[in-house]
Design an enzyme around this catalytic site. Structure first.
Site, PDB file in Angstrom:
ATOM      1  N   THR A 139       1.101  -1.497   0.331  1.00 46.25           N
ATOM      2  CA  THR A 139       0.113  -0.030  -0.462  1.00 46.25           C
ATOM      3  C   THR A 139       0.777   0.998   0.108  1.00 46.25           C
ATOM      4  O   THR A 139       0.298   2.354  -0.186  1.00 46.25           O
ATOM      5  CB  THR A 139      -0.743   0.137   0.952  1.00 46.25           C
ATOM      6  OG1 THR A 139      -2.318  -1.431   1.235  1.00 46.25           O
ATOM      7  CG2 THR A 139      -1.647   0.870   1.399  1.00 46.25           C
TER       8      THR A 139
ATOM      9  N   TYR B 287      -7.547   1.014  -4.132  1.00 47.56           N
ATOM     10  CA  TYR B 287      -6.830   0.748  -4.582  1.00 47.56           C
ATOM     11  C   TYR B 287      -6.364  -0.254  -5.262  1.00 47.56           C
ATOM     12  O   TYR B 287      -6.099  -1.243  -4.872  1.00 47.56           O
ATOM     13  CB  TYR B 287      -6.039   2.123  -3.364  1.00 47.56           C
ATOM     14  CG  TYR B 287      -4.929   1.445  -2.094  1.00 47.56           C
ATOM     15  CD1 TYR B 287      -4.414   0.205  -2.722  1.00 47.56           C
ATOM     16  CD2 TYR B 287      -6.506   0.766  -1.013  1.00 47.56           C
ATOM     17  CE1 TYR B 287      -3.871  -0.484  -1.822  1.00 47.56           C
ATOM     18  CE2 TYR B 287      -5.998   0.411   0.151  1.00 47.56           C
ATOM     19  CZ  TYR B 287      -4.470  -0.184  -0.523  1.00 47.56           C
ATOM     20  OH  TYR B 287      -3.917  -1.272   0.857  1.00 47.56           O
TER      21      TYR B 287
ATOM     22  N   THR C 171       1.176  -4.562   4.277  1.00 54.50           N
ATOM     23  CA  THR C 171       0.268  -4.469   5.982  1.00 54.50           C
ATOM     24  C   THR C 171       0.354  -5.568   6.117  1.00 54.50           C
ATOM     25  O   THR C 171       0.905  -6.623   7.008  1.00 54.50           O
ATOM     26  CB  THR C 171      -0.052  -3.688   6.567  1.00 54.50           C
ATOM     27  OG1 THR C 171      -1.352  -3.132   6.105  1.00 54.50           O
ATOM     28  CG2 THR C 171       0.177  -2.333   6.105  1.00 54.50           C
ATOM     29  N   ASP C 172      -0.130  -6.283   5.471  1.00 51.10           N
ATOM     30  CA  ASP C 172      -0.923  -7.832   5.476  1.00 51.10           C
ATOM     31  C   ASP C 172      -0.001  -8.778   5.739  1.00 51.10           C
ATOM     32  O   ASP C 172      -0.951  -9.584   6.566  1.00 51.10           O
ATOM     33  CB  ASP C 172      -1.877  -8.409   4.114  1.00 51.10           C
ATOM     34  CG  ASP C 172      -2.797  -7.064   3.327  1.00 51.10           C
ATOM     35  OD1 ASP C 172      -3.606  -5.807   4.347  1.00 51.10           O
ATOM     36  OD2 ASP C 172      -2.954  -7.704   2.451  1.00 51.10           O
TER      37      ASP C 172
ATOM     38  N   LYS D 101      -1.195  -7.428  13.470  1.00 53.41           N
ATOM     39  CA  LYS D 101      -1.544  -6.736  12.957  1.00 53.41           C
ATOM     40  C   LYS D 101      -3.571  -6.667  13.121  1.00 53.41           C
ATOM     41  O   LYS D 101      -3.811  -7.724  13.639  1.00 53.41           O
ATOM     42  CB  LYS D 101      -2.200  -6.710  11.260  1.00 53.41           C
ATOM     43  CG  LYS D 101      -2.920  -5.474  10.553  1.00 53.41           C
ATOM     44  CD  LYS D 101      -3.038  -5.318   9.210  1.00 53.41           C
ATOM     45  CE  LYS D 101      -3.422  -4.623   8.464  1.00 53.41           C
ATOM     46  NZ  LYS D 101      -3.563  -4.800   6.373  1.00 53.41           N
TER      47      LYS D 101
ATOM     48  N   GLU E 139      -4.163 -28.169  29.152  1.00 56.51           N
ATOM     49  CA  GLU E 139      -5.098 -29.248  29.177  1.00 56.51           C
ATOM     50  C   GLU E 139      -4.939 -29.548  27.675  1.00 56.51           C
ATOM     51  O   GLU E 139      -6.181 -30.516  27.567  1.00 56.51           O
ATOM     52  CB  GLU E 139      -6.681 -27.326  28.477  1.00 56.51           C
ATOM     53  CG  GLU E 139      -6.091 -26.715  29.381  1.00 56.51           C
ATOM     54  CD  GLU E 139      -7.520 -25.261  28.867  1.00 56.51           C
ATOM     55  OE1 GLU E 139      -9.243 -26.264  28.640  1.00 56.51           O
ATOM     56  OE2 GLU E 139      -7.167 -24.522  27.979  1.00 56.51           O
TER      57      GLU E 139
END
Length: 355
Positions: free
Chosen positions: A39, A52, A118-119, A191, A312
């Site tokens: 981006t 975009y 960013t992903d 994120k 557990e």
């Protein structure tokens, strides 16, 4: 007529960082910028639309767009890739990691800034944290808004990333991610919002530091083994083992686990409920595949918290690995590197505790 990008650049990038710190020209560090797209290099048809296209701006345009960064360092750039990070892949990872190590091996280079989407930046950052072989600063940065957007966040993020990479105190802190005035360690950030500018958090380990218009304050060093202390190497590596992530849920059976193994997965990471839990059917399928030699890791789909061993679930009995504080996506990165050579389960569990 000028494009939206051309019309927007002067508005977005001029005069916003004039008060930033600078250094004597003869003492400026040499920082190499490796661009991968995302981006931060994206563009839209309008400065106020959500949609975009990533990876539309080249590294030369990025460098030209933030001239104030040249007061902090001597900058040069290379285009390693130009993709949205949702399309990040092993080929780019291996190419990027090798280029980082090649560049940092040059005595005249003081650090690296990597622009990224960013992903998947947390996965790329963590991967580099494990395979880079230098104490010199490696700083990833990104943006939530494309370069053409009203109030784009990329320019200041890039400026601050250069400031951190140029700072001698950043050396030895592992791979860092600088976004929205915060300095994160690659092993700790995640994120947390699909659209908010303040999307990245380090919920368990906290921030490594902060950076405001180039002014830096470090709080602590790297968490976990990394870079020069890492035992992982990409020497001779041309591909990475397949590891799949499967999310646990209500009424989960074992069919997705079996299908992943049938598709060639050498490891499975479960994004479990709570403390890495899943249904009895899911756990039975996981344990059955673990006994066949598939390395199976229990992580959690919960945003924060650790997955403890033998809490557990009887991991010893079922031959499973507990992810400790690594979320599913980072657990997958570590497991893929761990599987580059045969290791006993106890050795793999140690890796999850140390890295």
């Amino acid at each position: 007529m000028k494009s939206v990008l051309q019309r927007s650049l002067p508005f977005l990038f001029t005069g916003v960082l004039l008060a930033a710190p600078s250094y004597a020209a003869d003492k400026l560090p040499n920082i190499v910028v490796l661009a991968t797209g995302g981006t931060i290099a994206g563009a839209a048809a309008s400065d106020v639309q959500a949609g975009y296209t990533s990876g539309q701006v080249g590294v030369d345009q990025l460098l030209a767009a933030v001239p104030q960064a040249r007061k902090l360092a001597v900058l040069s750039g290379e285009q390693v890739a130009n993709i949205g990070s949702q399309d990040m892949n092993d080929e780019v990872w291996l190419k990027l990691a090798r280029r980082v190590n090649e560049v940092l091996a040059k005595p005249e280079v003081d650090g690296i800034v990597i622009t990224h989407g960013t992903d998947t930046i947390e996965e790329t950052g963590y991967f580099l944290n494990l395979v880079v072989k230098s104490k010199k600063p490696v700083v990833l940065t990104a943006a939530m808004r494309p370069s053409t957007a009203l109030s784009a966040d990329g320019p200041l993020n890039f400026f601050n990333a250069v400031a951190v990479a140029a700072n001698k105190d950043a050396a030895g802190k592992g791979v860092l991610v600088v976004v929205n005035d915060w300095i994160h360690g690659a092993s700790s950030l995640t994120k947390t919002s699909t659209t908010a500018v303040q999307t990245f958090m380090s919920p368990l380990r906290g921030l490594v530091g902060t950076v405001a218009y180039g002014e830096i304050e470090f709080f602590h060093g790297a968490v976990g083994k990394n870079t020069v202390d890492s035992e992982f190497s990409l020497d001779g590596v041309t591909s990475l083992p397949r590891v799949d992530i499967i999310m646990a849920h209500e009424n989960m059976d074992g069919k997705m686990i079996d299908a992943a193994v049938a598709a060639g997965a050498k490891g499975i990471v479960i994004a479990g409920v709570g403390n890495g839990n899943m249904t009895k059917e899911g756990l039975d399928a996981l344990a059955a595949n673990a006994k066949k030699g598939i390395i199976c890791v229990r992580s959690s789909r919960v945003v924060t918290g650790r997955v403890g061993r033998n809490v557990e679930v009887d991991d010893d009995k079922l031959a499973l690995i507990a992810s400790d504080d690594l979320n599913p996506q980072k657990a997958r990165v570590l497991l893929r590197l761990a599987l580059l050579k045969p290791r006993p389960l106890a050795e793999i569990q140690r890796l999850f505790q140390e890295y």
